[in-house]
Design a protein around this motif. Structure first.
Motif, PDB file in Angstrom:
ATOM      1  N   LEU A  85      60.477 -24.625  -6.478  1.00 59.94           N
ATOM      2  CA  LEU A  85      60.833 -24.880  -5.084  1.00 59.94           C
ATOM      3  C   LEU A  85      62.251 -24.405  -4.783  1.00 59.94           C
ATOM      4  CD1 LEU A  85      60.852 -26.229  -2.289  1.00 59.94           C
ATOM      5  CD2 LEU A  85      61.236 -28.417  -3.437  1.00 59.94           C
ATOM      6  N   PHE A  86      63.189 -24.743  -5.661  1.00 56.03           N
ATOM      7  CA  PHE A  86      64.584 -24.433  -5.348  1.00 56.03           C
ATOM      8  C   PHE A  86      64.875 -22.945  -5.473  1.00 56.03           C
ATOM      9  CE2 PHE A  86      69.103 -25.264  -4.974  1.00 56.03           C
ATOM     10  CZ  PHE A  86      69.077 -26.306  -4.061  1.00 56.03           C
ATOM     11  N   ALA A  87      64.183 -22.246  -6.372  1.00 54.41           N
ATOM     12  CA  ALA A  87      64.361 -20.800  -6.448  1.00 54.41           C
ATOM     13  C   ALA A  87      63.887 -20.131  -5.163  1.00 54.41           C
ATOM     14  CB  ALA A  87      63.603 -20.236  -7.645  1.00 54.41           C
ATOM     15  N   HIS A  88      62.777 -20.607  -4.620  1.00 53.55           N
ATOM     16  CA  HIS A  88      62.218 -20.015  -3.405  1.00 53.55           C
ATOM     17  C   HIS A  88      62.925 -20.487  -2.133  1.00 53.55           C
ATOM     18  CE1 HIS A  88      58.668 -18.995  -5.932  1.00 53.55           C
ATOM     19  NE2 HIS A  88      58.465 -18.054  -5.038  1.00 53.55           N
ATOM     20  N   LYS A  89      63.280 -21.771  -2.091  1.00 54.10           N
ATOM     21  CA  LYS A  89      63.707 -22.360  -0.823  1.00 54.10           C
ATOM     22  C   LYS A  89      65.049 -23.087  -0.881  1.00 54.10           C
ATOM     23  CE  LYS A  89      60.017 -21.294   1.634  1.00 54.10           C
ATOM     24  NZ  LYS A  89      60.102 -20.436   2.843  1.00 54.10           N
ATOM     25  N   GLY A  90      65.778 -22.931  -1.963  1.00 51.07           N
ATOM     26  CA  GLY A  90      67.051 -23.627  -2.097  1.00 51.07           C
ATOM     27  C   GLY A  90      68.044 -23.277  -1.014  1.00 51.07           C
ATOM     28  N   ARG A  91      68.116 -21.991  -0.670  1.00 53.75           N
ATOM     29  CA  ARG A  91      69.042 -21.564   0.386  1.00 53.75           C
ATOM     30  C   ARG A  91      68.732 -22.266   1.706  1.00 53.75           C
ATOM     31  NH1 ARG A  91      72.229 -17.277   1.993  1.00 53.75           N
ATOM     32  NH2 ARG A  91      72.188 -16.468  -0.125  1.00 53.75           N
ATOM     33  N   GLU A  92      67.468 -22.297   2.075  1.00 54.82           N
ATOM     34  CA  GLU A  92      67.080 -22.928   3.326  1.00 54.82           C
ATOM     35  C   GLU A  92      67.389 -24.424   3.319  1.00 54.82           C
ATOM     36  OE1 GLU A  92      65.353 -20.756   1.649  1.00 54.82           O
ATOM     37  OE2 GLU A  92      64.182 -19.414   2.958  1.00 54.82           O
ATOM     38  N   LEU A  93      67.136 -25.080   2.175  1.00 55.38           N
ATOM     39  CA  LEU A  93      67.414 -26.507   2.091  1.00 55.38           C
ATOM     40  C   LEU A  93      68.911 -26.787   2.194  1.00 55.38           C
ATOM     41  CD1 LEU A  93      64.913 -27.581  -0.713  1.00 55.38           C
ATOM     42  CD2 LEU A  93      64.772 -28.135   1.728  1.00 55.38           C
ATOM     43  N   LYS A  94      69.730 -25.971   1.535  1.00 52.76           N
ATOM     44  CA  LYS A  94      71.180 -26.177   1.599  1.00 52.76           C
ATOM     45  C   LYS A  94      71.713 -25.942   3.005  1.00 52.76           C
ATOM     46  CE  LYS A  94      71.882 -23.677  -2.256  1.00 52.76           C
ATOM     47  NZ  LYS A  94      72.596 -23.011  -3.383  1.00 52.76           N
ATOM     48  N   GLN A  95      71.181 -24.906   3.664  1.00 56.59           N
ATOM     49  CA  GLN A  95      71.611 -24.635   5.028  1.00 56.59           C
ATOM     50  C   GLN A  95      71.212 -25.770   5.966  1.00 56.59           C
ATOM     51  OE1 GLN A  95      73.465 -21.875   6.078  1.00 56.59           O
ATOM     52  NE2 GLN A  95      73.638 -23.138   7.919  1.00 56.59           N
ATOM     53  N   ARG A  96      69.995 -26.257   5.803  1.00 55.16           N
ATOM     54  CA  ARG A  96      69.495 -27.344   6.649  1.00 55.16           C
ATOM     55  C   ARG A  96      70.302 -28.622   6.411  1.00 55.16           C
ATOM     56  NH1 ARG A  96      63.460 -27.115   8.031  1.00 55.16           N
ATOM     57  NH2 ARG A  96      63.200 -28.710   9.646  1.00 55.16           N
ATOM     58  N   ALA A  97      70.622 -28.873   5.148  1.00 58.83           N
ATOM     59  CA  ALA A  97      71.405 -30.056   4.808  1.00 58.83           C
ATOM     60  C   ALA A  97      72.800 -29.985   5.418  1.00 58.83           C
ATOM     61  CB  ALA A  97      71.499 -30.205   3.296  1.00 58.83           C
ATOM     62  N   SER A  98      73.399 -28.800   5.393  1.00 59.37           N
ATOM     63  CA  SER A  98      74.722 -28.625   5.986  1.00 59.37           C
ATOM     64  C   SER A  98      74.693 -28.929   7.484  1.00 59.37           C
ATOM     65  CB  SER A  98      75.215 -27.194   5.737  1.00 59.37           C
ATOM     66  OG  SER A  98      76.458 -26.965   6.363  1.00 59.37           O
ATOM     67  N   GLU A  99      73.646 -28.460   8.134  1.00 59.80           N
ATOM     68  CA  GLU A  99      73.522 -28.691   9.583  1.00 59.80           C
ATOM     69  C   GLU A  99      73.313 -30.161   9.918  1.00 59.80           C
ATOM     70  OE1 GLU A  99      70.263 -26.187  10.507  1.00 59.80           O
ATOM     71  OE2 GLU A  99      71.408 -24.305  10.340  1.00 59.80           O
ATOM     72  N   ASN A 100      72.743 -30.925   8.977  1.00 56.79           N
ATOM     73  CA  ASN A 100      72.469 -32.344   9.214  1.00 56.79           C
ATOM     74  C   ASN A 100      73.482 -33.258   8.518  1.00 56.79           C
ATOM     75  OD1 ASN A 100      69.582 -32.877  10.608  1.00 56.79           O
ATOM     76  ND2 ASN A 100      69.512 -30.958   9.456  1.00 56.79           N
ATOM     77  N   ASN A 101      74.525 -32.654   7.940  1.00 53.81           N
ATOM     78  CA  ASN A 101      75.602 -33.417   7.301  1.00 53.81           C
ATOM     79  C   ASN A 101      75.097 -34.334   6.189  1.00 53.81           C
ATOM     80  OD1 ASN A 101      78.352 -34.021   7.006  1.00 53.81           O
ATOM     81  ND2 ASN A 101      78.187 -35.848   8.296  1.00 53.81           N
TER      82      ASN A 101
END
Length: 411
Positions: free
Chosen positions: A106-122
């Motif tokens: 999961l993190f290899a495929h979608k880690g970037r998206e999760l980190k970006q989303r987390a940043s936007e939601n603090n």
């Protein structure tokens, strides 16, 4: 004392390990966090299966029931595959939950998206357990990157493959027998392809690449090979040279060029991966200032992986996590054609543009099998193997020493 509410997604080996650690070390966590840790919900697949979970805890197969838990603080994910984990964690982030995952695919495929989303939601994202089980490689690299530039990683990142190769050598068994032994001991799944074909190690080195450089290499440019074709006589011939065959994930960054490979290599006795046996993982990394460091330990299993998740949990709650760099695009992963040393198995008198450094042969079922160390470039080696399909080739790991007990022979 206040509460920290936690939900577990998945209650297999890792998820149940996290649950047990939280229940057993509650007093220690109280001291570290100043609050009581409460497992408030567990997401499972089969609601009919009996589990040793406190009956007061919500156990459900419905993610919406988990996310409806009032004041949920942290979601810990230990599910296999990209989906449904990605969807579940995305919803948890949108709800304002911190997330922790052990899911390397999961993190290899979608880690970037999760980190970006987390940043936007603090909120924060942690993934230490996704790469090397109980070995704190993510935290170590984050600390090193404050001053150092990491220029090379050579790592054993899959305990199943490492166990199989160790077992073939130690018991003089076939690959199939060693695989069966790994399955009997619970190290390999009924379908072991993710491990023995190199996918698992591939995902992990991709995660490390993105951590180091803020972007991933082009997946299509990465050489990935598993261990299915490694035979006992390959391992015996390697031993006659003073080598061992290891499944190595490597990353080299030089002159703004990145080289990433996953596959079997031969390593010498003085190489840091030579002595890594059984289900252990190990990472040998080189920093431009610190030089070479080695981290070794259990790369999988119930409590080593769960321990890494709990360490992440404490870090997340204490707000200590650093933000990883996120750059756009992908790195160019190159396949160099420079001269290097190769371990070649097979009987061939075909001439090639290179130098034979060392040659040895053994008897295998009444037939002589020859192995040689040759120094040449990749293009010439490919020409040689195309003409001689019986040849088997292993690259020699970069920091391995070469045999010196026989005279050098020029081809």
């Amino acid at each position: 004392m206040g509460k920290i509410k936690v939900a577990l997604l998945g209650f297999g080996t890792v998820g149940s390990g996290v649950y047990e650690i939280i229940q057993s070390y509650q007093e220690r966590l109280d001291i570290l966090l100043g609050k009581r840790v409460e497992v408030s919900g567990v997401l499972i697949h089969d609601e009919k299966k009996e589990r040793n979970i406190n009956p007061e805890i919500l156990v459900t197969s419905d993610i919406n029931q988990i996310l409806a838990i009032p004041d949920l603080d942290v979601v810990i994910e230990a599910i296999v595959g990209v989906e449904p984990g990605y969807t579940y964690l995305s919803k948890a982030i949108d709800k304002g939950c911190h997330i922790i995952t052990a899911n390397k695919e999961l993190f290899a495929h979608k880690g970037r998206e999760l980190k970006q989303r987390a940043s936007e939601n603090n909120v924060r994202v942690s993934y230490e357990a996704s790469v090397a089980g109980g070995i704190p490689i993510i935290g170590t690299l984050r600390q090193l990157l404050k001053v150092n530039s990491v220029v090379q990683i050579e790592a054993i990142l899959n305990g199943t493959s490492n166990f199989i190769l160790s077992d073939i050598r130690n018991t003089q068994s076939s690959f199939q027998d060693a695989l069966q032994s790994a399955q009997d001991k619970g190290y390999a799944e009924a379908d072991p392809s993710n491990d023995i074909d190199g996918h698992d190690a591939f995902y992990k080195i991709v995660i490390l690449s993105e951590l180091l450089f803020g972007q991933q290499p082009d997946w299509e440019s990465i050489t990935r090979k598993g261990i299915r074709d490694i035979a006992l006589n390959h391992i015996s011939l390697a031993e006659s040279f003073g080598f061992r065959i290891k499944h190595v994930a490597s990353l080299t960054y030089k002159n703004k060029n990145l080289k990433v490979e996953v596959g079997p290599k031969v390593v010498s006795e003085d190489h840091p991966l030579y002595s890594v046996e059984g289900v252990d993982n190990a990472i040998a990394l080189t920093g431009n200032l610190v030089g070479q460091l080695k981290l070794q330990g259990p790369g999988a299993g119930k409590f080593p992986t769960a321990s890494a998740i709990i360490e992440d949990f404490v870090t997340v709650i204490n707000g200590e996590q650093q933000s990883d760099p996120l750059k756009g695009g992908t790195l160019t992963s190159i396949s160099e054609d420079s001269t290097q040393t190769w371990f070649v198995i097979g009987n061939s008198d075909d001439p090639f543009e290179g130098v034979t450094l060392f040659e040895e042969s053994i008897s295998d079922q009444g037939k002589h099998v020859t192995a040689r160390l040759i120094k040449t470039n990749r293009s010439e080696l490919e020409r040689l193997t195309l003409k001689n399909s019986d040849l088997v080739v292993y690259p020699v790991a970069s920091s391995s020493s070469l045999p010196i007990r026989k005279a050098v022979v020029t081809a």
